[in-house]
Design a protein around this motif. Structure first.
Motif, PDB file in Angstrom:
ATOM      1  N   UNK A  58       0.946  -1.275   0.116  1.00  0.00           N
ATOM      2  CA  UNK A  58      -0.026   0.090   0.005  1.00  0.00           C
ATOM      3  C   UNK A  58       0.863   1.228   0.019  1.00  0.00           C
ATOM      4  N   UNK A  59       1.788   1.201   1.028  1.00  0.00           N
ATOM      5  CA  UNK A  59       2.798   2.311   0.972  1.00  0.00           C
ATOM      6  C   UNK A  59       3.411   2.950  -0.360  1.00  0.00           C
ATOM      7  N   UNK A  60       3.894   1.759  -1.112  1.00  0.00           N
ATOM      8  CA  UNK A  60       4.550   2.070  -2.478  1.00  0.00           C
ATOM      9  C   UNK A  60       3.567   2.578  -3.301  1.00  0.00           C
ATOM     10  N   UNK A  61       2.247   1.859  -3.265  1.00  0.00           N
ATOM     11  CA  UNK A  61       1.420   2.256  -4.019  1.00  0.00           C
ATOM     12  C   UNK A  61       0.614   3.759  -3.932  1.00  0.00           C
ATOM     13  N   UNK A  62       0.986   4.369  -2.998  1.00  0.00           N
ATOM     14  CA  UNK A  62       0.271   5.467  -2.890  1.00  0.00           C
ATOM     15  C   UNK A  62       0.198   6.686  -3.732  1.00  0.00           C
ATOM     16  N   UNK A  63      -0.804   7.303  -4.344  1.00  0.00           N
ATOM     17  CA  UNK A  63      -0.978   8.610  -5.108  1.00  0.00           C
ATOM     18  C   UNK A  63      -1.276   9.528  -4.804  1.00  0.00           C
ATOM     19  N   UNK A  64      -2.121   9.579  -3.541  1.00  0.00           N
ATOM     20  CA  UNK A  64      -2.744  10.746  -2.872  1.00  0.00           C
ATOM     21  C   UNK A  64      -3.138  10.389  -1.371  1.00  0.00           C
ATOM     22  N   UNK A  65      -2.898  11.565  -0.603  1.00  0.00           N
ATOM     23  CA  UNK A  65      -3.061  11.224   0.946  1.00  0.00           C
ATOM     24  C   UNK A  65      -3.576  12.563   1.484  1.00  0.00           C
ATOM     25  N   UNK A  66      -4.715  12.526   1.840  1.00  0.00           N
ATOM     26  CA  UNK A  66      -5.343  13.475   2.859  1.00  0.00           C
ATOM     27  C   UNK A  66      -5.738  13.162   4.318  1.00  0.00           C
ATOM     28  N   UNK A  67      -5.205  13.763   5.326  1.00  0.00           N
ATOM     29  CA  UNK A  67      -5.427  13.378   6.638  1.00  0.00           C
ATOM     30  C   UNK A  67      -6.324  14.497   7.388  1.00  0.00           C
ATOM     31  N   UNK A  68      -7.157  13.707   8.037  1.00  0.00           N
ATOM     32  CA  UNK A  68      -8.235  14.819   8.678  1.00  0.00           C
ATOM     33  C   UNK A  68      -8.140  14.456  10.078  1.00  0.00           C
ATOM     34  N   UNK A  69      -8.415  15.299  11.041  1.00  0.00           N
ATOM     35  CA  UNK A  69      -8.214  15.006  12.474  1.00  0.00           C
ATOM     36  C   UNK A  69      -9.577  15.533  13.029  1.00  0.00           C
ATOM     37  N   UNK A  70      -9.860  15.263  14.065  1.00  0.00           N
ATOM     38  CA  UNK A  70     -11.016  15.708  15.011  1.00  0.00           C
ATOM     39  C   UNK A  70     -11.055  17.333  14.679  1.00  0.00           C
ATOM     40  N   UNK A  71      -9.976  18.034  14.714  1.00  0.00           N
ATOM     41  CA  UNK A  71     -10.267  19.427  14.567  1.00  0.00           C
ATOM     42  C   UNK A  71     -10.589  19.805  12.961  1.00  0.00           C
ATOM     43  N   UNK A  72     -10.186  18.922  12.010  1.00  0.00           N
ATOM     44  CA  UNK A  72     -10.707  19.140  10.807  1.00  0.00           C
ATOM     45  C   UNK A  72     -12.241  18.909  10.742  1.00  0.00           C
ATOM     46  N   UNK A  73     -12.926  17.667  11.429  1.00  0.00           N
ATOM     47  CA  UNK A  73     -14.107  17.502  11.534  1.00  0.00           C
ATOM     48  C   UNK A  73     -15.044  18.821  12.243  1.00  0.00           C
ATOM     49  N   UNK A  74     -14.318  19.194  13.198  1.00  0.00           N
ATOM     50  CA  UNK A  74     -15.028  20.471  13.928  1.00  0.00           C
ATOM     51  C   UNK A  74     -15.231  21.344  13.057  1.00  0.00           C
TER      52      UNK A  74
END
Length: 501
Positions: A416-432
């Motif tokens: 999976x790591x080698x095949x990554x094309x896009x990554x968006x990380x959302x935290x509780x702060x993003x949800x709020x």
């Protein structure tokens, strides 16, 4: 200042708010929905980036079947003459659990029961008895029209039409899943499996999950099934908005309500962040009850019953979310759409203990560029873990947390790591920030063991002409549950406004 008088003003365009709005518009009410963001849907919204269309929340959708009375999302769309193509998911969840418990919940009920019995042959009778009892709850629900339990005439009508179903449901209202499961099952590992069966949608173990909700979820997956909307979950909200507008209702975006206006104790309107005021005969808050009674109304005037509710229920955790674009070659042939990973039973309810995975492109490939898939991985996490960080600390912490989740996903999707094309990380702060939910919470959970569903408030509040809808009203979390609360809220308001049936 807007001098127009609306029959109903709805704060927020989550699915509960949109179902309330569309139901009332279809009955001829003058309705406006005020949404702080640019698109509708709240937790059931979407975002697009680099050719990917990502669901904000989960993609395991109940309530989109085509038979019975519990397919509330289908019914909500039908009510305003819009429809949405869906894709049937043959397996609801693929569990990857401790002690090599690797189990798929097949859409076919008998197949699922047999899979579970293969792991716990000594509990064959108990397994059948427990899940059959869940089916009985579902059959009671699926025989009656689901509207407001706060409307006596409806209750009487439904009771007279189907007394056995109503009596059946009354019996289950005070019960939790754990109480029922322990009648039939002794094996501690099997009871833990039933805990995660509940936790994956109620965020609490079986002992604290209402039996009525479980009856719905554990049975509907084999009846109406889990169905994915073509084009993504965001299409449900988009279609409801189309239907709302066709029936003369309005929705206004970038309209952040900061205050519910009261006059002589009654709710009479709302004020936006830009100072604009709207007046309405009825006000509906699709914000959480915490936001409604501490931010939109003065916290010091909180009604006693809301204080009592806040003593019984607390905010569930929020989520840490990874929206991943990955080369299609990473996923083995035959991979299921939904997965749950748990390495240690003791960690089930701990932050980042349980990982939920959705791969919607296995059902609808058009959501990603050709040759790629979307993996949405999310895990419960608390706002407190993300407070008080500098910008650089916050970014670093996000990278570390994402790396740990990707490592765990690598166990079932090697490379999976080698095949990554896009990554968006959302935290509780993003949800709020994007969902306007206090602490980014997923919704209410009981602070201690309660009487089944009896502790959940209905749509009316102690403030005349103010109603609540969404996951902090009966019957709780999940798209089909908030659709139920929307039908119930609209029904109660239609009676109160004396709208035609």
């Amino acid at each position: 200042m807007n001098h127009e008088l609306f029959d109903v003003i709805i704060i927020g365009s989550g699915i509960g708010g949109l179902v309330t709005a569309t139901q009332l518009a279809a009955k001829g009410a003058k309705v406006i929905v005020l949404e702080s963001y640019l698109i509708p849907g709240g937790s059931a919204g979407y975002f697009q980036s680099q050719g990917y269309t990502f669901d904000v929340g989960a993609s395991m959708i109940f309530g989109m079947g085509n038979k019975g009375t519990t397919n509330l999302l289908t019914k909500a769309l039908d009510a305003v003459n819009v429809n949405l193509e869906t894709i049937a998911d043959p397996v609801q969840i693929h569990y990857h659990l401790p002690d090599n418990l690797d189990l798929k919940v097949d859409r076919d009920y008998e197949k699922f029961i047999q899979s579970l019995i293969a792991y716990f042959p000594h509990e064959a009778k108990g397994i059948r008895s427990f899940y059959n009892e869940c089916q009985r709850v579902f059959n009671c629900l699926n025989n009656i029209e689901l509207l407001s339990l706060e409307e006596p005439k409806y209750l009487l009508r439904v009771f007279l039409q189907n007394p056995l179903a109503c009596l059946g449901l009354a019996k289950y209202l005070p019960l939790n899943v754990g109480d029922v499961a322990r009648r039939y099952i002794q094996d501690p590992q099997l009871l833990k499996f039933i805990d995660i069966e509940c936790y994956c949608w109620s965020v609490v173990p079986a002992a604290m999950t209402p039996m009525i909700n479980a009856g719905m979820v554990f049975s509907d997956r084999h009846y109406g099934g889990v169905n994915y909307p073509r084009g993504g979950v965001g299409q449900i909200a988009e279609k409801l908005v189309t239907g709302l507008e066709q029936f003369g209702g309005k929705i206004q975006y970038k309209a952040r309500v900061t205050k519910i206006i009261t006059k002589q104790g009654k709710a009479v309107g709302v004020q936006l962040a830009n100072g604009q005021v709207y007046h309405g005969k009825k006000i509906v808050s699709n914000a959480t009850r915490w936001d409604t009674f501490t931010k939109l109304l003065p916290a010091e005037n909180m009604p006693t019953n809301e204080k009592n509710w806040q003593q019984r229920y607390e905010k569930s955790p929020s989520f840490l979310s990874l929206h991943i674009g990955v080369k299609a070659s990473v996923l083995p042939v035959g991979t299921e759409c939904h997965h749950i990973l748990l390495a240690d039973w003791e960690q089930m309810t701990a932050p980042t203990g349980t990982i939920f995975v959705s791969i919607p492109t296995l059902l609808d490939p058009d959501l990603a560029p050709t040759g790629y898939h979307i993996i949405h991985a999310f895990t419960p996490d608390w706002m407190s873990n993300w407070q008080g960080l500098s910008e650089s600390e916050y970014i670093a912490k996000k990278e570390i947390a994402a790396g740990q989740i990707i490592d765990r996903l690598d166990a079932i999707f090697p490379g999976l790591d080698a095949g990554l094309d896009y990554l968006e990380i959302g935290t509780p702060r993003t949800h709020r920030r994007f969902l306007n939910r206090m602490d980014g919470t997923y919704g209410p959970i009981p602070k201690r063991k309660l009487w089944g569903l009896l502790g959940m408030p209905f749509n009316r509040t102690a403030i005349p002409d103010l109603y609540c809808v969404g996951d902090s009203t009966f019957p709780g979390q999940g798209l089909n549950a908030v659709a139920f609360s929307g039908f119930a809220c609209a029904h109660r308001i239609a009676v109160d406004l004396k709208l035609r049936k």
